[in-house]
Design an enzyme around this catalytic site. Structure first.
Site, PDB file in Angstrom:
ATOM      1  N   HIS A  26     124.771 -14.623  46.325  1.00 56.86           N
ATOM      2  CA  HIS A  26     125.165 -14.629  45.100  1.00 56.86           C
ATOM      3  C   HIS A  26     125.466 -16.106  44.467  1.00 56.86           C
ATOM      4  CE1 HIS A  26     128.422 -15.264  47.822  1.00 56.86           C
ATOM      5  NE2 HIS A  26     129.195 -15.642  46.829  1.00 56.86           N
ATOM      6  N   ASP A  27     125.186 -17.157  45.186  1.00 58.31           N
ATOM      7  CA  ASP A  27     125.647 -18.371  44.554  1.00 58.31           C
ATOM      8  C   ASP A  27     124.263 -18.935  44.478  1.00 58.31           C
ATOM      9  OD1 ASP A  27     128.322 -18.341  45.093  1.00 58.31           O
ATOM     10  OD2 ASP A  27     128.242 -19.030  47.142  1.00 58.31           O
TER      11      ASP A  27
ATOM     12  N   GLU B  35     130.138 -19.371  56.862  1.00 62.36           N
ATOM     13  CA  GLU B  35     129.472 -20.141  55.685  1.00 62.36           C
ATOM     14  C   GLU B  35     130.323 -21.265  55.234  1.00 62.36           C
ATOM     15  OE1 GLU B  35     128.522 -20.410  51.039  1.00 62.36           O
ATOM     16  OE2 GLU B  35     130.750 -20.230  52.267  1.00 62.36           O
TER      17      GLU B  35
ATOM     18  N   ASP C 158     133.980  -9.860  53.264  1.00 61.26           N
ATOM     19  CA  ASP C 158     134.183 -11.422  53.046  1.00 61.26           C
ATOM     20  C   ASP C 158     135.621 -11.501  53.460  1.00 61.26           C
ATOM     21  OD1 ASP C 158     133.093 -13.897  51.515  1.00 61.26           O
ATOM     22  OD2 ASP C 158     131.836 -12.395  50.674  1.00 61.26           O
TER      23      ASP C 158
ATOM     24  N   ASP D 203     133.841 -17.079  54.380  1.00 62.11           N
ATOM     25  CA  ASP D 203     133.563 -18.117  53.204  1.00 62.11           C
ATOM     26  C   ASP D 203     134.106 -19.576  53.474  1.00 62.11           C
ATOM     27  OD1 ASP D 203     133.154 -17.996  50.305  1.00 62.11           O
ATOM     28  OD2 ASP D 203     135.187 -18.922  50.240  1.00 62.11           O
TER      29      ASP D 203
HETATM   30  O1  TEU Z   1     130.891 -20.628  48.250  1.00 64.55           O
HETATM   31  C1  TEU Z   1     130.910 -21.941  49.107  1.00 64.55           C
HETATM   32  C2  TEU Z   1     129.837 -23.219  48.598  1.00 64.55           C
HETATM   33  O2  TEU Z   1     129.543 -23.661  49.362  1.00 64.55           O
HETATM   34  C3  TEU Z   1     130.049 -23.071  47.079  1.00 64.55           C
HETATM   35  O3  TEU Z   1     130.290 -24.471  47.019  1.00 64.55           O
HETATM   36  C4  TEU Z   1     128.562 -23.052  46.579  1.00 64.55           C
HETATM   37  O4  TEU Z   1     127.853 -24.370  47.172  1.00 64.55           O
HETATM   38  C5  TEU Z   1     128.440 -23.092  45.334  1.00 64.55           C
HETATM   39  O5  TEU Z   1     128.518 -21.804  44.845  1.00 64.55           O
HETATM   40  C6  TEU Z   1     127.089 -23.582  44.705  1.00 64.55           C
HETATM   41  O6  TEU Z   1     127.155 -23.567  43.504  1.00 64.55           O
HETATM   42  C7  TEU Z   1     131.753 -19.755  48.406  1.00 64.55           C
HETATM   43  C8  TEU Z   1     131.386 -18.608  47.889  1.00 64.55           C
HETATM   44  O7  TEU Z   1     130.210 -17.890  48.170  1.00 64.55           O
HETATM   45  C9  TEU Z   1     131.381 -18.750  46.397  1.00 64.55           C
HETATM   46  O8  TEU Z   1     130.976 -17.715  45.511  1.00 64.55           O
HETATM   47  C10 TEU Z   1     132.897 -19.239  45.893  1.00 64.55           C
HETATM   48  O9  TEU Z   1     132.804 -19.639  44.576  1.00 64.55           O
HETATM   49  C11 TEU Z   1     133.472 -20.493  46.686  1.00 64.55           C
HETATM   50  O10 TEU Z   1     132.971 -20.236  48.167  1.00 64.55           O
HETATM   51  C12 TEU Z   1     134.830 -20.373  46.572  1.00 64.55           C
HETATM   52  O11 TEU Z   1     135.468 -19.472  47.426  1.00 64.55           O
END
Ligand code: TEU
Ligand code: CA
Length: 547
Positions: A327-328, A254, A98, A199
């Site tokens: 994971h989100d 992403e 990442d 990210d």
């Molecule tokens: O997430 C990016 C993102 O677009 C987040 O706002 C996502 O929409 C959110 O988790 C939804 O609830 C990335 C990572 O994948 C995430 O885990 C991090 O918290 C975030 O960036 C900040 O680095």
């Protein structure tokens, strides 16, 4: 269409905290992954995306990095990391890291320096502004709640943070900062890492006017004021020239705000920026006007349209990634399948989808045994900063808290962060200690040990489908055509090249449905039911025909 390994790869995402704990401290770690290398390799995947394992105070579980060169001690040592990389490479599995460079942790030494004084050499690594009318410089909101600015008393200025206050945004306008990032990327690539998942890369170029948004809506603000800034493609081209182009690696970007209209600019092969995207359009599609916890229904016809449009958008000069969770976002079986009556069928149907579409598939850990969402009754069992923030602000606002918990059960990020369920032992066999987050109580029924013994093993189905995908490059390079765009329950598409190929038939419903006539002459090579019938599709049945 250019042929290249990362189009042919099958990706598997590991969220290290929740995969396997090797030393009983309750936190998944690199040695835990090492223990399970055969499990991963056995699945047939050949590309790992490893979530952040860098040093971090864990305000956002590692997405707040305090040292980009160090492995967080709770995950292990640099020697452990190198050992994992070698073990994977020995098995022909690549690994991407990442790359979190929209922001760092406020505990990164750059920021600790930057906040000391206005003339500190690191000041300009971050974004500082004077306040407006006694408040923040503008009305932007941060992703996890509150303003996107934090007042720093020492120098009486505000710093910008699109995520938490402990995640100050980096200033990409500063060439010194960019050079530091490139140097750091080279360091990992020289070590043998095979690329990066970038990210929120869509957010790195800021609109320097820092204008107020007229609408009180986070996604509106992000799409119009934060994403796809004026220099984004200049920065990515520079990064490609300085770093990426010098290695045989892959990148997946992403970030919110990357629409299908803009996608080609990021991943068009002729553009020399990134290789593919994790497009978030589907992930955000069920968000109502109130944001992610205001869940709206997404119909199968909309789901199909989205994949059809994205496929067309990348065309032959670009490439997609195909994923349904990470994971989100909620577990795919709970969001797009039926995790109650049709767990096996819907888990394997979604696997069929991931592994037969045009684009590099990404499997989120745990999908291979059909893990579903979790519903803890007590907010104290939750860990995710976004969920906790939503809960506390709802409480302050006097909301109906049963309803708030219901929404958390559907959308909260901890749905996908509970430990991998290895067995029916205590804590799902994830740890011998106290896990950092409780295991999903479903582990008594759903776990790796049990799945492998079952004659309806989801893991085994993944193995077979991965083998099938690898047996014919038509699954990678063949064209894609949606054959029944308007059907409300059936997803039927063709992957073909020069008149031969496969028809994929997926019943996204609990009902038994009549098979569309025109496919009856083709040869059925795979179904997720052993007793598939000639004329009917069973609930959540998936079929692959060859023609
Ligand atoms: O997430 C990016 C993102 O677009 C987040 O706002 C996502 O929409 C959110 O988790 C939804 O609830 C990335 C990572 O994948 C995430 O885990 C991090 O918290 C975030 O960036 C900040 O680095
Ligand atoms: Ca551990």
């Amino acid at each position: 269409m250019n042929k290249i390994w990362w189009k042919e790869s099958i990706m598997y995402q590991i969220y290290p905290r929740s995969f396997k704990d090797s030393n009983g401290d309750g936190i998944g770690d690199i040695r835990g992954i090492i223990e399970k290398v055969d499990y991963i390799a056995g699945l047939g995947v050949d590309l790992i995306w490893l979530g952040p394992v860098y040093e971090s105070p864990n305000d956002d579980n590692g997405y707040d990095i305090s040292d980009y060169y160090k492995i967080h001690p709770e995950f292990g040592t640099m020697a452990d990391f190198k050992e994992l990389l070698t073990l994977l490479h020995d098995r022909g599995i690549r690994l991407i890291m990442d790359l979190v460079v929209n922001h760092s942790s406020d505990e990164h030494h750059w920021f600790e320096e930057a906040r000391k004084s206005k003339d500190n050499p690191y000041r300009d690594y971050y974004i500082w502004k004077e306040g407006k009318d006694g408040g923040p410089p503008n009305n932007w909101q941060a992703f996890f709640g509150g303003p996107a600015w934090h007042y720093d008393e020492a120098t009486e200025e505000w710093y910008h943070h699109l995520f938490t206050v402990k995640q100050p945004d980096l200033n990409w306008e500063n060439p010194k900062l960019r050079a530091e990032i490139y140097k750091m990327m080279q360091h990992w690539l020289d070590m043998g890492v095979d690329g990066f998942r970038m990210d929120v890369i869509s957010l790195i170029s800021k609109r320097l006017e820092y204008q107020d948004t007229p609408v009180d809506n986070l996604m509106y603000q992000v799409n119009n004021y934060n994403a796809n800034g004026p220099r984004i493609h200049e920065f990515l081209k520079e990064m490609n020239q300085e770093v990426l182009s010098k290695y045989d690696i892959m990148t997946v970007g992403e970030g919110p705000g990357i629409t299908k209209e803009l996608a080609h600019k990021y991943i068009g092969e002729s553009r020399k920026e990134l290789n593919m995207l994790f497009q978030l359009e589907l992930m955000f599609k069920d968000n109502g006007p109130g944001g992610k916890f205001d869940v709206q229904e997404v119909k199968l016809v909309d789901f199909k349209k989205l994949f059809r449009d994205w496929d067309a958008a990348v065309g032959t000069d670009g490439w997609n990634n195909i994923f349904l969770d990470n994971h989100d976002f909620p577990r795919m079986i709970s969001r797009f399948g039926n995790d109650r009556e049709y767990r096996y069928a819907s888990a394997t149907l979604l696997a069929t989808f991931l592994l037969t579409m045009r684009g590099t598939p990404c499997i989120y850990m745990g999908s291979e045994i059909g893990m579903g969402n979790v519903a803890f009754d007590n907010i104290d069992d939750y860990r995710d900063i976004e969920t906790l923030h939503y809960h506390s602000t709802s409480l302050d606002a006097g909301a109906d808290m049963d309803d708030v918990m219901r929404r958390i059960h559907i959308q909260g990020r901890d749905n996908v962060r509970t430990p991998i369920q290895w067995s029916d032992d205590e804590h799902a066999g994830f740890t011998t200690g106290a896990p950092w987050i409780k295991a999903n109580p479903e582990y008594h029924q759903v776990n790796v040990e049990k799945d492998k013994l079952s004659n309806r093993s989801i893991y085994a189905y993944y193995q077979e489908l991965i083998e099938l995908r690898k047996s014919d490059e038509l699954f990678v390079y063949g064209g894609f055509e949606d054959l029944m765009p308007d059907d409300p329950n059936i997803y039927c598409y063709k992957r073909s090249m020069d008149g031969t190929g496969y028809t994929i038939l997926l019943n996204f419903s609990d009902a038994e449905l009549v098979i569309p006539k025109e496919h009856k002459t083709e040869v059925l090579i795979k179904s997720n039911y052993q007793d598939a019938k000639d004329d009917k599709l069973k609930p959540w049945e998936s079929r692959i025909y060859k023609f």
